[in-house]
Design an enzyme around this catalytic site. Structure first.
Site, mmCIF file in Angstrom:
data_model
loop_
_atom_site.group_PDB
_atom_site.id
_atom_site.type_symbol
_atom_site.label_atom_id
_atom_site.label_comp_id
_atom_site.label_asym_id
_atom_site.label_seq_id
_atom_site.Cartn_x
_atom_site.Cartn_y
_atom_site.Cartn_z
ATOM 1 N N GLN A 278 -2.166 2.840 3.346
ATOM 2 C CA GLN A 278 -0.893 2.773 4.089
ATOM 3 C C GLN A 278 -1.048 3.469 5.440
ATOM 4 O O GLN A 278 -1.486 4.622 5.508
ATOM 5 C CB GLN A 278 0.259 3.427 3.292
ATOM 6 C CG GLN A 278 1.602 3.231 3.996
ATOM 7 C CD GLN A 278 2.804 3.777 3.224
ATOM 8 O OE1 GLN A 278 2.656 4.476 2.212
ATOM 9 N NE2 GLN A 278 3.982 3.441 3.701
ATOM 10 N N ASN B 233 0.850 -1.195 0.000
ATOM 11 C CA ASN B 233 0.000 0.000 0.000
ATOM 12 C C ASN B 233 0.883 1.242 0.000
ATOM 13 O O ASN B 233 1.812 1.332 0.797
ATOM 14 C CB ASN B 233 -0.900 0.006 1.241
ATOM 15 C CG ASN B 233 -1.891 -1.155 1.241
ATOM 16 O OD1 ASN B 233 -2.418 -1.527 0.202
ATOM 17 N ND2 ASN B 233 -2.130 -1.735 2.401
ATOM 18 N N HIS C 41 6.595 -1.848 3.345
ATOM 19 C CA HIS C 41 6.377 -3.248 3.744
ATOM 20 C C HIS C 41 5.541 -3.950 2.697
ATOM 21 O O HIS C 41 4.653 -3.362 2.088
ATOM 22 C CB HIS C 41 5.713 -3.341 5.122
ATOM 23 C CG HIS C 41 4.497 -2.468 5.272
ATOM 24 N ND1 HIS C 41 4.586 -1.115 5.521
ATOM 25 C CD2 HIS C 41 3.179 -2.754 5.189
ATOM 26 C CE1 HIS C 41 3.362 -0.608 5.598
ATOM 27 N NE2 HIS C 41 2.495 -1.584 5.385
ATOM 28 N N LEU C 42 5.851 -5.221 2.531
ATOM 29 C CA LEU C 42 5.119 -6.085 1.614
ATOM 30 C C LEU C 42 4.270 -7.033 2.460
ATOM 31 O O LEU C 42 4.811 -7.761 3.290
ATOM 32 C CB LEU C 42 6.134 -6.863 0.765
ATOM 33 C CG LEU C 42 5.608 -7.880 -0.234
ATOM 34 C CD1 LEU C 42 4.841 -7.198 -1.355
ATOM 35 C CD2 LEU C 42 6.767 -8.679 -0.832
ATOM 36 N N HIS C 43 2.951 -6.985 2.254
ATOM 37 C CA HIS C 43 2.064 -7.922 2.952
ATOM 38 C C HIS C 43 2.081 -9.253 2.194
ATOM 39 O O HIS C 43 1.958 -9.265 0.958
ATOM 40 C CB HIS C 43 0.620 -7.427 2.929
ATOM 41 C CG HIS C 43 0.350 -6.144 3.666
ATOM 42 N ND1 HIS C 43 -0.217 -6.104 4.916
ATOM 43 C CD2 HIS C 43 0.558 -4.849 3.315
ATOM 44 C CE1 HIS C 43 -0.365 -4.836 5.308
ATOM 45 N NE2 HIS C 43 0.094 -4.062 4.346
#
Ligand code: 5GP
Ligand code: ZN
Length: 116
Positions: free
Chosen positions: A97, A90, A103-105
């Site tokens: 966000q 995001n 960050h990568l979910h």
């Protein structure tokens, strides 16, 4: 004051804040999301503070590649590489966000709907 001083994810990188760590490399750390949206919900972050994709540059090419490949490693470790998983980044508030450290979910362990 530097951005890193007050950033919750930088505090996890420095092991000042607790997290359930899934994997860690020289450049990245992956940990369970504190409010999981699925049976598996892991966040992978670069140890370097990057606010979001808008702040990533040519210097981060290698790091960004590692981030994406780490998603597969996390999925393998969590046993969802075959059943499937969604990877999400995001960028800014309009996209959802809420933590301003890239960050990568990695989300899986249940059926995903599309569009999200
Ligand atoms: P975003 O909304 O920025 O894409 O995702 C931020 C994610 O970080 C959210 O899913 C939220 O639950 C998670 N999160 C926020 N603070 C913490 C924390 O202190 N520890 C962990 N493990 N996850 C967090
Ligand atoms: Zn940070």
């Amino acid at each position: 004051m530097k951005q890193e001083d007050n950033c919750i994810f930088c505090r996890i990188v420095r092991h000042e804040a607790k997290a359930s760590v899934v994997m860690e490399t020289q450049d990245l750390i992956a940990f369970d999301d504190i409010h999981p949206q699925a049976p598996v919900h892991v966040l992978i972050i670069p140890k370097k503070h990057i606010t979001n994709l808008n702040s990533a540059g040519q210097d981060d090419l290698d790091l960004m590649g590692k981030l994406l490949l780490a998603a597969h490693e996390v999925a393998r470790l969590k046993g969802i590489e075959e059943s499937g998983y969604r990877t999400v980044i995001n960028t800014n508030r309009g996209a959802g966000q809420s933590v301003f450290h890239l960050h990568l979910h990695v989300i899986g362990g249940r059926r995903m709907t599309w569009p999200p």
